[in-house]
Design an enzyme around this catalytic site. Structure first.
Site, PDB file in Angstrom:
ATOM      1  N   GLY A  50      41.439  56.040  29.566  1.00 49.87           N
ATOM      2  CA  GLY A  50      40.656  56.559  30.684  1.00 49.87           C
ATOM      3  C   GLY A  50      40.962  55.906  32.014  1.00 49.87           C
ATOM      4  O   GLY A  50      40.715  56.496  33.073  1.00 49.87           O
ATOM      5  N   ASP A  56      38.298  48.775  18.375  1.00 44.37           N
ATOM      6  CA  ASP A  56      39.188  49.737  19.019  1.00 44.37           C
ATOM      7  C   ASP A  56      40.583  49.662  18.410  1.00 44.37           C
ATOM      8  O   ASP A  56      41.152  48.579  18.268  1.00 44.37           O
ATOM      9  CB  ASP A  56      39.263  49.434  20.528  1.00 44.37           C
ATOM     10  CG  ASP A  56      40.100  50.456  21.285  1.00 44.37           C
ATOM     11  OD1 ASP A  56      40.115  51.626  20.875  1.00 44.37           O
ATOM     12  OD2 ASP A  56      40.720  50.077  22.291  1.00 44.37           O
ATOM     13  N   HIS A 103      41.171  58.445  24.964  1.00 45.04           N
ATOM     14  CA  HIS A 103      41.687  57.100  25.192  1.00 45.04           C
ATOM     15  C   HIS A 103      42.497  57.092  26.486  1.00 45.04           C
ATOM     16  O   HIS A 103      42.936  58.129  26.964  1.00 45.04           O
ATOM     17  CB  HIS A 103      42.563  56.665  24.021  1.00 45.04           C
ATOM     18  CG  HIS A 103      41.785  56.291  22.797  1.00 45.04           C
ATOM     19  ND1 HIS A 103      41.973  55.104  22.122  1.00 45.04           N
ATOM     20  CD2 HIS A 103      40.794  56.937  22.128  1.00 45.04           C
ATOM     21  CE1 HIS A 103      41.156  55.045  21.097  1.00 45.04           C
ATOM     22  NE2 HIS A 103      40.423  56.154  21.078  1.00 45.04           N
TER      23      HIS A 103
END
Length: 274
Positions: free
Chosen positions: A203, A80, A201
């Protein structure tokens, strides 16, 4: 089973999104996999760029890879926000089947050039690449309103060949001071232009109705990090310190992560999609 990024997102065109959970230790991995298996959902377990460059991933990745291989559902092990070629290389070395590289702070042409280079190298290894266009900042700094444009998104995807694209549409990382308002129409416009799965992104803390609308508009992957950490840490704090055996102490924190993950799997519609 361990699958790559493109494979795990393949079915999202039918109207659901795959949850991507940031994990930090064996227990958070165990909780997410437990949830995915119980609900028969594909899932992405991912580790942040910092974990790669500090050596943490050298210990965490073998756990993630083992969990993916033995899981009864498709699991992608993903980097990530890889801050450049070095963390991406470390992720590949450690067996990741998906890599995100974040060159969004660079100008568009440099972002395209560096992301395309990553795609070229990863394609040879059957590793899917996620790129980012439009910087997604920190919730503590306020909700951004500088959205990714359709024109830039089309140019970026055509110039890089990424498997998924993270876009800036009103979310940020961390806990929001006030709930964000996602630019749903912009998601629809970008999806129509680029066709590939789009990524949301930040969330954690986004209202459920906006999550559902974002998926209908074209989002195929949604990241959850902050709220998973809170689920785990709050359960740790609630445990009895008298449980000296750490495996017994961690049972409830693992369950707390699993319950959190199950709530997001159901929200994103990925239940029974494995």
């Amino acid at each position: 089973m361990l699958v790559n990024l493109k494979q795990v997102l393949k079915g999202t065109e039918s109207g659901y999104a795959v949850p991507a959970f940031n994990v930090y230790n064996m227990e958070t991995v165990m909780g997410v996999i437990k949830a995915a298996e119980e609900l028969k959902s594909p899932v992405i377990i991912q580790f942040y760029s910092r974990l790669a460059t500090t050596g943490f991933a050298d210990y965490l990745c073998p756990i993630m890879i083992k969990a993916a291989h033995t899981a009864s559902v498709p699991v992608c092990v993903h980097l990530d926000h890889g801050a450049g070629f070095v963390p991406a290389s470390i992720a590949v070395k450690n067996g990741a089947s998906g890599v995100m590289v974040d060159f969004s702070k660079e100008d568009l042409d440099t972002n395209i050039k560096n992301t395309a280079k990553t795609v070229e190298l990863c394609d040879a290894l059957n590793i899917g690449v996620e790129g980012e266009l439009g910087e997604i900042g920190k919730a503590a700094d306020g909700v951004p309103t500088d959205y990714t444009t359709v024109e830039d998104a089309k140019k970026f995807v055509d110039g890089t060949g990424v498997s998924a694209l993270a876009i800036a549409v009103g979310t940020a990382h961390g806990r929001y001071k006030q709930a964000p308002v996602i630019a749903i129409d912009r998601i629809k416009e970008i999806k129509e232009a680029v066709k590939i799965p789009l990524v949301l992104h930040g969330g954690s803390g986004v209202p459920d109705d906006q999550i559902i609308s974002a998926i209908k508009a074209g989002i195929g992957k949604i990241n959850f990090g902050t709220d998973l950490c809170y689920a785990f840490l709050e359960a740790v704090k609630a445990e009895d310190i008298g449980k000296i055996a750490i495996d017994l102490f961690m049972k409830e924190p693992i369950n707390a992560v699993a319950e959190f993950a199950k709530s997001k799997i159901k929200l994103l519609g990925s239940e029974n999609k494995a």
